[in-house]
Write a protein that holds these residues in place. Sequence first.
Motif, mmCIF file in Angstrom:
data_model
loop_
_atom_site.group_PDB
_atom_site.id
_atom_site.type_symbol
_atom_site.label_atom_id
_atom_site.label_comp_id
_atom_site.label_asym_id
_atom_site.label_seq_id
_atom_site.Cartn_x
_atom_site.Cartn_y
_atom_site.Cartn_z
ATOM 1 N N THR A 138 132.347 -53.400 31.403
ATOM 2 C CA THR A 138 133.762 -53.715 31.528
ATOM 3 C C THR A 138 134.569 -52.459 31.814
ATOM 4 O O THR A 138 134.156 -51.354 31.461
ATOM 5 C CB THR A 138 134.281 -54.401 30.247
ATOM 6 O OG1 THR A 138 134.030 -53.560 29.125
ATOM 7 C CG2 THR A 138 133.607 -55.751 30.038
ATOM 8 N N GLU A 139 135.720 -52.626 32.464
ATOM 9 C CA GLU A 139 136.550 -51.473 32.833
ATOM 10 C C GLU A 139 136.947 -50.679 31.590
ATOM 11 O O GLU A 139 136.832 -49.464 31.563
ATOM 12 C CB GLU A 139 137.788 -51.933 33.595
ATOM 13 C CG GLU A 139 138.631 -50.774 34.078
ATOM 14 C CD GLU A 139 139.802 -51.223 34.923
ATOM 15 O OE1 GLU A 139 140.309 -50.379 35.682
ATOM 16 O OE2 GLU A 139 140.211 -52.394 34.844
ATOM 17 N N GLN A 140 137.427 -51.358 30.560
ATOM 18 C CA GLN A 140 137.659 -50.726 29.265
ATOM 19 C C GLN A 140 136.358 -50.944 28.498
ATOM 20 O O GLN A 140 136.027 -52.079 28.162
ATOM 21 C CB GLN A 140 138.838 -51.376 28.529
ATOM 22 C CG GLN A 140 140.151 -51.231 29.241
ATOM 23 C CD GLN A 140 140.550 -49.765 29.377
ATOM 24 O OE1 GLN A 140 140.364 -48.967 28.477
ATOM 25 N NE2 GLN A 140 141.095 -49.413 30.524
ATOM 26 N N PRO A 141 135.584 -49.894 28.237
ATOM 27 C CA PRO A 141 134.226 -50.067 27.718
ATOM 28 C C PRO A 141 134.077 -50.976 26.500
ATOM 29 O O PRO A 141 133.092 -51.693 26.394
ATOM 30 C CB PRO A 141 133.792 -48.638 27.402
ATOM 31 C CG PRO A 141 134.579 -47.804 28.346
ATOM 32 C CD PRO A 141 135.913 -48.490 28.471
ATOM 33 N N ALA A 154 135.901 -53.589 25.750
ATOM 34 C CA ALA A 154 136.508 -54.903 25.971
ATOM 35 C C ALA A 154 135.521 -56.050 25.807
ATOM 36 O O ALA A 154 135.926 -57.164 25.458
ATOM 37 C CB ALA A 154 137.153 -54.959 27.355
ATOM 38 N N PHE A 155 134.225 -55.825 26.019
ATOM 39 C CA PHE A 155 133.243 -56.903 25.900
ATOM 40 C C PHE A 155 133.341 -57.603 24.545
ATOM 41 O O PHE A 155 133.075 -58.792 24.429
ATOM 42 C CB PHE A 155 131.819 -56.380 26.117
ATOM 43 C CG PHE A 155 131.329 -55.477 25.019
ATOM 44 C CD1 PHE A 155 130.664 -55.994 23.916
ATOM 45 C CD2 PHE A 155 131.552 -54.113 25.077
ATOM 46 C CE1 PHE A 155 130.231 -55.170 22.894
ATOM 47 C CE2 PHE A 155 131.118 -53.275 24.065
ATOM 48 C CZ PHE A 155 130.465 -53.808 22.964
ATOM 49 N N LEU A 176 138.222 -63.879 30.794
ATOM 50 C CA LEU A 176 138.604 -62.536 31.220
ATOM 51 C C LEU A 176 140.078 -62.512 31.617
ATOM 52 O O LEU A 176 140.623 -63.536 32.051
ATOM 53 C CB LEU A 176 137.751 -62.092 32.414
ATOM 54 C CG LEU A 176 136.258 -62.014 32.156
ATOM 55 C CD1 LEU A 176 135.531 -61.708 33.454
ATOM 56 C CD2 LEU A 176 135.936 -60.989 31.095
ATOM 57 N N PRO A 177 140.712 -61.359 31.517
ATOM 58 C CA PRO A 177 142.109 -61.267 31.945
ATOM 59 C C PRO A 177 142.238 -61.559 33.435
ATOM 60 O O PRO A 177 141.339 -61.262 34.221
ATOM 61 C CB PRO A 177 142.479 -59.802 31.666
ATOM 62 C CG PRO A 177 141.434 -59.286 30.741
ATOM 63 C CD PRO A 177 140.202 -60.096 30.979
ATOM 64 N N TYR A 225 126.725 -62.290 29.365
ATOM 65 C CA TYR A 225 127.765 -62.865 30.208
ATOM 66 C C TYR A 225 128.842 -63.547 29.369
ATOM 67 O O TYR A 225 128.588 -63.959 28.238
ATOM 68 C CB TYR A 225 127.160 -63.922 31.147
ATOM 69 C CG TYR A 225 126.245 -63.332 32.187
ATOM 70 C CD1 TYR A 225 126.661 -63.230 33.509
ATOM 71 C CD2 TYR A 225 124.978 -62.881 31.853
ATOM 72 C CE1 TYR A 225 125.821 -62.685 34.474
ATOM 73 C CE2 TYR A 225 124.134 -62.338 32.817
ATOM 74 C CZ TYR A 225 124.564 -62.242 34.120
ATOM 75 O OH TYR A 225 123.743 -61.695 35.070
ATOM 76 N N VAL A 226 130.014 -63.687 29.970
ATOM 77 C CA VAL A 226 131.085 -64.509 29.405
ATOM 78 C C VAL A 226 131.617 -65.405 30.514
ATOM 79 O O VAL A 226 131.467 -65.101 31.698
ATOM 80 C CB VAL A 226 132.244 -63.668 28.810
ATOM 81 C CG1 VAL A 226 131.764 -62.828 27.644
ATOM 82 C CG2 VAL A 226 132.917 -62.821 29.849
#
Length: 188
Positions: free
Chosen positions: A33-36, A38-39, A94-95, A88-89
């Motif tokens: 994820t872009e922000q590590p 955030a997962f 996700l935003p 996975y989600v």
Amino acid sequence: MSRPSGGRETRVCVAQIGAAHGLRGGVHLRSFTEQPDAFAQYGPLETEDGSRRFEIDSVKPSRDGFTVRFVGVTRREQAEALRDLTLYVDRDRLPETEDGEFYHADLIGLAAVTPQGDALGEVVALHNFGAGDIVELKLTGNGDSILLAFNEATVPEIDIVGGRIVVVMPEEIIVQDPAPKTGEGSGQ
């Protein structure tokens, strides 16, 4: 995976489990994820086929990512069995993206065309082996795959709504016909 309307994957890969950590079921986890971290905010994580679901019990930053404990994974042997699973989600957790932004999963299945609109193939994957993103195309006709740098020079246009990307093929990979045409170069 199924694709909803608008050309978006229904699930997005957010992390991969690495080696076991400790004796009580911890694992090393690499975030995509872009922000590590955030997962951990997206709810339960699932395997690619959706057959297994993991709720996060705890997350701690580590040298190469995170150390994670999942609910119900309490022994090292259980953690070792999870190694290399990708997690996975659902895409709708996700935003939303801003205009001009997208998730890599949004590109899978898009048509790849030349700047003139000629069909090249289809986007089948995006990879990152450490030196930048690479787009994998399955070529129209022969079905071969080709890997190209995923940058503005090679992929100058991405049209998610239109279901296509524009690809400028680098000259060094364009295959030229080595055989002269009939009557050319034969001295006739």
